[in-house]
Motif scaffolding. Structure first.
Motif: not given
Length: 134
Positions: A43-58
């Motif tokens: 996700t990008v909010d103006e100048e801030v970049v945030c990365r989230q990791q997700m474990m997705i089963p299918i």
């Protein structure tokens, strides 16, 4: 699918306070010997970049998440975590996916290096459901 056990649930601490309605786990279990996905969502909010990791089963859950992509929030990468029966090796592997395709009810994964899982479906005509460049 993934499972959680009450014994693995972490209590809130002053260092890791979860958002309301969320819980933290020391570990989770996988209940099947099937592939799953390690997804980086950005996700990008103006100048801030945030990365989230997700474990997705299918795969259908990955594809559902991809339908919500916008320029400000999108899938950055998808890695396939594949069992030996799928990757034809002696161990589980985690490899970056270039495309997710579908042949009938089955999913086909083209990796960044060009290999395709499952190999027996590689030559069949498939519909591209997600591509890293999208």
């Amino acid at each position: 699918m993934f499972e959680t056990n009450d014994q693995a649930r972490l209590q809130p601490s002053i260092y890791f306070v979860p958002e309301e309605g969320t819980h933290r786990w020391a570990y989770i279990s996988q209940t099947a010997n099937n592939e799953w996905f390690y997804v980086t969502y950005e996700t990008v909010d103006e100048e801030v970049v945030c990365r989230q990791q997700m474990m997705i089963p299918i795969a259908p859950y990955v594809l559902a998440l991809a339908t919500r992509d916008t320029p400000e929030a999108f899938i950055r990468s998808v890695q396939l975590v594949s069992p030996p029966w799928l990757n034809e090796r002696d161990t589980w592997l985690m490899e970056e996916i270039k495309e997710i395709r579908q042949v009938g009810p089955k999913f086909v994964y083209e990796l960044s290096d060009g290999r395709v899982y499952p190999a027996e479906l590689a030559a069949l005509e498939a519909k591209t459901m997600w591509s890293k460049g999208d």
